[in-house]
Structure formats: structure tokens, C-alpha cells
Design an enzyme around this catalytic site. Structure first.
Site, short mmCIF file in Angstrom:
data_model
loop_
_atom_site.label_atom_id
_atom_site.label_comp_id
_atom_site.label_asym_id
_atom_site.label_seq_id
_atom_site.Cartn_x
_atom_site.Cartn_y
_atom_site.Cartn_z
N GLU A 433 2.54 0.16 2.24
CA GLU A 433 3.16 1.39 1.75
C GLU A 433 4.70 1.49 1.92
OE1 GLU A 433 1.60 3.48 0.02
OE2 GLU A 433 -0.51 2.68 0.21
N ASP A 509 -2.10 -1.09 -8.18
CA ASP A 509 -0.52 -1.16 -8.34
C ASP A 509 -0.18 -1.86 -9.66
OD1 ASP A 509 -0.18 0.26 -6.28
OD2 ASP A 509 0.48 -1.23 -4.93
#
Ligand code: ADP
Length: 623
Positions: A433, A509
Site C-alpha cells: 500500500e 492492480d
């Protein structure tokens, strides 16, 4: 507690009723069988009877209105014992010869009034009664607790509602944002006039979205408690019945009942059970569910906004809900009730610790730190588990050791449900993150980071980075798109820099990044090799997610398609390089921020920026 007791009583009563019905049935059957059973006597044909009579074998007969019973002569020398049952029985036929014949053969005979009528009637009645009782009992079993299949007129929700809800917002902790949003609902329920005067439209339906055990039901109850209105609750799965139309009738009843008690809260748990999007052909009760859902929509549209019935619903799968449910005037507001972060967990532990006695050595803060990923229900369970352990020991208060053991016990259960991350996984999530967040901050894409969190979100994500554009944007530049791409890949790059290898966590992603890169190449003309040509032609997408032109038989040669693929790969590679260029030189900074993130579980945007600047200046100062 009292509710559970009530249910148990009901269950017991129901079971005993079943027994009574069964016993009545058996008794009646036995009696009837005994009555009609031929017993020891044989049923003879009338002709056979006459033949025996002629042969002189009949000793005596009893002549009834419809039957004749009698006994045969016994072998000579044997005294005829007085036997309770006759040897034979015949159905009587009109026979004027009978009496003279009997007299002729010296058969003793007597007449008898049929006495079977009354007992038979009684027994038949008992049987019918038994059958009715049994039937009723079977139906009740089919319906499950309270009402059901045939109880069209009764909704299973306690339409009576809970009048005096004792739960308050104070009892719900760690979900401050949700509470703030629901405060408005409370105010409306308390003082509807104020809102009506201004003509404000209050949401009719609020959807509480979050994983199980995070306190959605508790929150809904607290809204009713705070506003001092009745709380009517029902589970979505209770609506879906095997008979088409029953669920819809139930929805109607529910809203009728609610209307009668307005202002009130109607709470529908597991909304997804009945609100699943229509048309997804599944076997079975599809039609029933659709009807039920339609009825719910009708009811929600139907009641006037200001009549004081507010529907709260809970789901942990908002994505499968029918879009119609989320339209304005229905569940147009969604409140996220997520798993708590560390400070939230502490607050929840405090709420539940009030109910048990804890030894002074207990440190709730450290327990909050040890329980990442736990939902409110898990924490409540944990405190209770510790109290049980203490009670079993015979102690008067739960100690630190009890709580530690409780944490382990609860964790074992949670791990099976794979909700709690291992420490290694948490580290990976933190770096991942931060990879997104730091790259986004440094390269300055169109949005700024507002929050980085490693509290698992209900819906698959183990952590998340939230970004928000600084202003409304209508155009994005190539530079911004490239920064966005780099940030998307930043998570993956961070994993490889800080942990040495990649994980499966970056799959979504990657697919987002690939989509964006493809758009840059085929739609926005941002790749020098392909140049200023739109190969995507708008947003039309053909088979396999390819732009229609690429998948269809078009003049696009194989060579061009290959070139497009190569360009997409190259755009992605460049983005990955620039992410590496951001994170590589900031290794120490990212590591120190990760330590904080792991401890705190979330950082907001300004905090992250301050820490980044701070760490960078320190790094620059040190030789
Ligand atoms: P959900 O409806 O989200 O599945 P519940 O509201 O039924 O969860 O929560 C179950 C129990 O867990 C509650 O009765 C309460 O004891 C405890 N609990 C859950 N979340 C919280 C919270 N945020 N604060 C305090 N207790 C909570």
C-alpha cells in the site's frame, strides 16, 4: 436472552402438541382396528353359514340387525366354554327360512340390537380429530418458527417490533463515521416536523455495508434506541419461501405493520438474500425472489417520504444487489461499516469490558494491538471468552492471562475463516500500500492520497489506498496518466524492492494498469510508435475485452495488433521503471513509514506527506 427463551418455550410446546396428536392417532387406530377386526371369528358367506347349519354344526347364534354371529358345536365330550368371541360372523341377508331352520336344528338363538353405531362414531371422531391435530402440527413444522407457509396474514418479522430498545450509540464503538451518518436519521425520527417544514427529503432506505460482525445490526438498533422508536427486524432470507407469492405477501404485511407503528425503524438483515440482481438465472426459487423483491420496491416507493418509516438494511455483498434497490428513494444511501482499526478495536473492547470484571493488570490497548482484522463481534466474543475462562477457574475477575488465552482461542477460529493476516502478510500489505501511496505522492498524479490503510476491507482487499482528486477534472494529461500507472504498479514494485519477491496480491492492480495502458495506446494516441490514431473507436469493446476493432475482422493487420501489444507492454514497463525510480532512493523513508503504518494500521494523507518530507530531509542530512 429472553427472546431465545421464548423461542425455546414455543419449540417445547410445539413438540408436545405433536406428541398429543400422534398418541391420539395411534389410540384411535387401535380401537378401530379392534372393533372391525374379525377377531377370532371367521367371516362366512351366507351360503356357507346355511350349509354349516344344514350339517348341524352350528350351536348358537346371535342375530343382529345386520350381522349374525355364532359358534360351532364343539367336539363331543368337550364342554362348550363360554368364549368371548364368536366362531363366525355373517352378513345377514333377508331369509324368512332362517328362524324355522334354526328351530329345526335345535340351535339356540337370540336377537340383539346393533350396538356398534355409537362406539364406531366415537372412534371415527377421535380418528378425525387426531388426524386434524397431526396435520396442523406437520404444517407448523413446515413453517418453522412463528407463522409461515400458510400464515399469509402474518409477517414473520415481529411486526409488533421491539418497543423499548435499550441499545444506544454509546454501545457501538469504532464506527464513528457510520454513527455520524446515522445521526441524521435519528434526528428525523425524533423530530420529523422540523424536516417537513423545510421540505427536506430524508432517505427512506439506508444500506449498511460491511463484513459480518462489524455491528450493523447493533447500529440499526442503536438508531431506534436513540430515537426512541420501535425496532422491527427481519432477515432477507426469511422472505424467500418455497411458495411463490408468500414472500411478497410478507413484505406487504411488514410494511403495513410498520406503518401502524410509525415512526419506526424496519431493519432487513441479509438484504442480498432477497435483493440479488434479477435475471441471473439460478435454479429454484428465482421467481419467488423476484416477486418478493418487486414487492419491496413497490412498498419503498409507495410510502410517503415523511411518514416516519425508515428502512435500514444490511449486506456484506453490495455488489450483487439489484441496481433497482439502490436508486434514489430506495436504498440511496450507503454507510460503510468496516472492520475497526486499532483505536476502534480499543473502543469496542472498552464497551464490552464494561460488562465483565477485569483484573487491574489487563491492558486493553495491547490487546487492541494484537488483534488486527478482528471485527466487533470477534472482540465481544473475546472478552466473553476471557470471562468464561476466569469463571471456570473460580476467579472473580478476568486477568491478563485469561485475555491472552482468549485471543488465541478466538484467533484459531478466525484463522479458519481466513480473516486474520499473518505478521508477514501484514508487512507485505503495508509495503504494498505504501508503494501505491508514495509513488502517487511523489509523482503527483491527478489525485492526492487521503488514506492508506492495512485494515482488511470486507470485499477482498487486504489493505487500501484512497485517493481523491484535488478538484473536478475533465481532462487528464499524459503525464498524469503515466503517474497514475506508476502508482498502480507501485505496490508490486514495493513488494519486490522491500520483500524481494512478488505476491498474488497485485493481480487487480495489474489488470487495472493494463486497461489504462491499453486505453493510452489505442484510444488517446499517447504512444509514439502507434501515433495519433484511434484504434479503439470510442469505448466499444469486442470479444475478450479487446477493442472491437482488434477482435473483429478488420483492416488492422496482424502486424499492427502485435505492435499495439508491444506498445502496451512498453508503457507498462516505463511506468514500472518510474515507480522503481521513486521508491528505490527512498528505501529508508518508506521503511520507517511502514513501521508506523504497521503499528497504527492507517495513515491519513497529511500524515503521510509530513512523514515523507521528514524522512527525506533526515536522509539528505545524514552523510
Ligand atoms: P452484523 O450485523 O454486522 O453482522 P452485529 O451487529 O450482529 O453484526 O454484531 C454482533 C455483536 O458483536 C453485537 O451484538 C455486539 O455485541 C458486537 N459488536 C459488533 N460490532 C460492534 C461494535 N462496533 N461495537 C460494539 N460491539 C460490537
Amino acid at each position: 436472552m429472553s427472546e431465545a427463551d421464548g423461542k425455546r418455550d414455543e419449540e417445547r410446546e410445539r413438540r408436545s402438541r405433536g406428541w398429543i396428536a400422534a398418541i391420539t392417532m395411534v389410540l384411535a387406530t387401535v380401537l378401530l382396528l379392534a372393533e372391525f377386526a374379525p377377531g377370532a371369528s371367521r367371516v362366512l358367506k351366507y351360503s356357507e353359514f346355511r350349509a354349516r347349519l344344514r350339517e348341524g354344526r352350528v350351536a348358537s347364534v346371535i342375530i343382529g340387525e345386520r350381522t349374525i354371529r355364532g359358534s360351532f358345536k364343539t367336539a363331543p365330550g368337550v364342554t362348550p366354554a363360554r368364549r368371548p368371541t364368536a366362531d363366525f360372523e355373517v352378513v345377514r341377508v333377508p331369509d324368512p327360512q332362517l328362524v324355522p331352520q334354526l328351530e329345526e336344528r335345535g340351535v339356540t338363538f337370540e336377537g340383539m340390537a346393533e350396538n356398534r353405531g355409537l362406539p364406531t362414531l366415537l372412534m371415527t371422531l377421535t380418528l378425525v380429530l387426531g388426524a386434524l391435530l397431526l396435520g396442523r402440527w406437520v404444517l407448523q413444522r413446515m413453517q418453522g418458527p412463528a407463522g409461515g407457509v400458510l400464515a399469509f396474514g402474518k409477517s414473520r418479522g415481529r411486526v409488533a417490533g421491539e418497543k423499548d430498545v435499550t441499545v444506544r450509540f454509546d454501545d457501538v464503538a469504532g464506527v464513528d463515521e457510520a454513527k455520524r451518518e446515522l445521526q441524521e436519521v435519528v434526528e428525523f425520527l425524533k423530530d420529523a416536523e422540523r424536516f417537513k417544514r423545510v421540505g427536506a427529503r430524508i432517505p427512506r432506505g439506508v444500506l449498511l455495508v460491511g463484513p459480518p460482525g462489524t455491528g450493523k445490526t447493533l447500529l440499526a438498533k442503536a438508531v431506534a434506541g436513540e430515537a426512541g422508536v420501535p425496532f422491527i427486524s427481519l432477515s432477507g432470507s426469511e422472505f424467500v419461501e418455497m411458495f411463490v407469492g408468500v414472500g411478497a405477501a410478507r413484505v406487504r404485511d411488514l410494511f403495513e405493520g410498520a406503518q401502524a407503528q410509525a415512526p419506526c425503524i424496519v431493519f432487513i438483515d441479509e438484504l442480498d438474500a432477497l435483493g440479488r440482481s434479477r435475471g441471473g438465472a439460478m435454479l429454484g426459487s428465482n421467481e419467488e425472489r423476484e416477486q418478493t423483491l418487486n414487492q419491496l420496491l413497490v412498498e419503498m416507493d409507495g410510502f410517503a417520504t415523511n411518514n416516519g418509516v425508515i428502512v435500514l438494511a444490511a449486506t456484506n455483498r453490495p455488489e450483487i444487489l439489484d441496481a433497482a434497490l439502490l436508486r434514489p428513494g430506495r436504498f440511496d444511501r450507503q454507510v460503510l461499516v468496516d472492520r475497526p482499526d486499532r483505536s476502534g478495536r480499543l473502543a469496542i473492547l472498552r464497551v464490552h469490558a464494561r460488562k465483565v470484571s477485569l483484573a487491574p493488570d489487563v491492558d486493553l490497548e495491547s490487546i487492541a494491538a494484537d488483534t488486527p482484522g478482528y471485527a466487533g463481534a470477534d472482540l465481544a466474543n473475546l472478552v466473553n471468552e476471557a470471562a468464561l475462562l476466569a469463571a471456570r477457574r473460580g476467579a472473580s475477575a478476568a486477568t491478563k492471562a485469561d485475555l491472552a488465552e482468549a485471543v488465541e482461542r478466538v484467533a484459531a477460529g478466525l484463522e479458519r475463516r481466513s480473516r486474520v493476516l499473518t505478521p508477514d502478510e501484514r508487512r507485505r500489505v503495508a509495503f504494498h500500500e505504501l508503494g501505491h501511496a508514495v509513488v502517487a505522492e511523489v509523482l503527483g498524479g491527478p489525485s492526492r492520497v487521503t488514506k492508506v490503510s492495512i485494515v482488511p476491507r470486507g470485499f477482498g482487499a487486504l489493505g487500501y489506498t484512497m485517493k481523491r482528486p484535488e478538484e473536478d477534472r475533465h481532462l487528464l494529461t499524459e503525464g498524469e496518466l503515466r503517474a497514475q500507472l506508476a502508482s498502480l504498479l507501485g505496490g508490486r514494485v514495493a513488494e519486490s524492492i522491500f520483500l524481494g519477491d512478488l505476491s498474488t496480491g497485485a493481480a487487480s492492480d495489474l489488470s487495472q494498469a493494463t486497461e489504462l495502458a491499453r486505453a493510452m495506446v489505442v484510444e488517446y494516441g499517447m504512444s509514439p510508435r502507434i501515433g495519433a490514431v484511434s484504434l479503439g473507436r470510442g469505448r466499444s469493446v469486442g470479444e475478450y475485452g479487446l477493442p472491437a476493432e482488434l477482435s473483429g475482422p478488420r483492416e488492422l493487420g496482424v502486424g499492427l495488433a502485435d505492435a499495439v501489444d508491444a506498445e502496451i507492454a512498453s508503457v507498462l514497463r516505463q511506468a514500472e521503471e518510474s515507480a522503481r525510480g521513486v521508491l528505490g532512493p527512498r528505501k529508508h523513508a518508506v521503511e520507517s513509514i511502514a513501521t508506523t503504518l504497521l503499528a497504527r494500521e492507517h495513515l491519513d494523507g497529511p500524515e503521510l506527506r509530513a512523514m515523507l518530507v521528514d524522512a527525506m530531509t533526515r536522509e539528505a542530512e545524514s552523510p
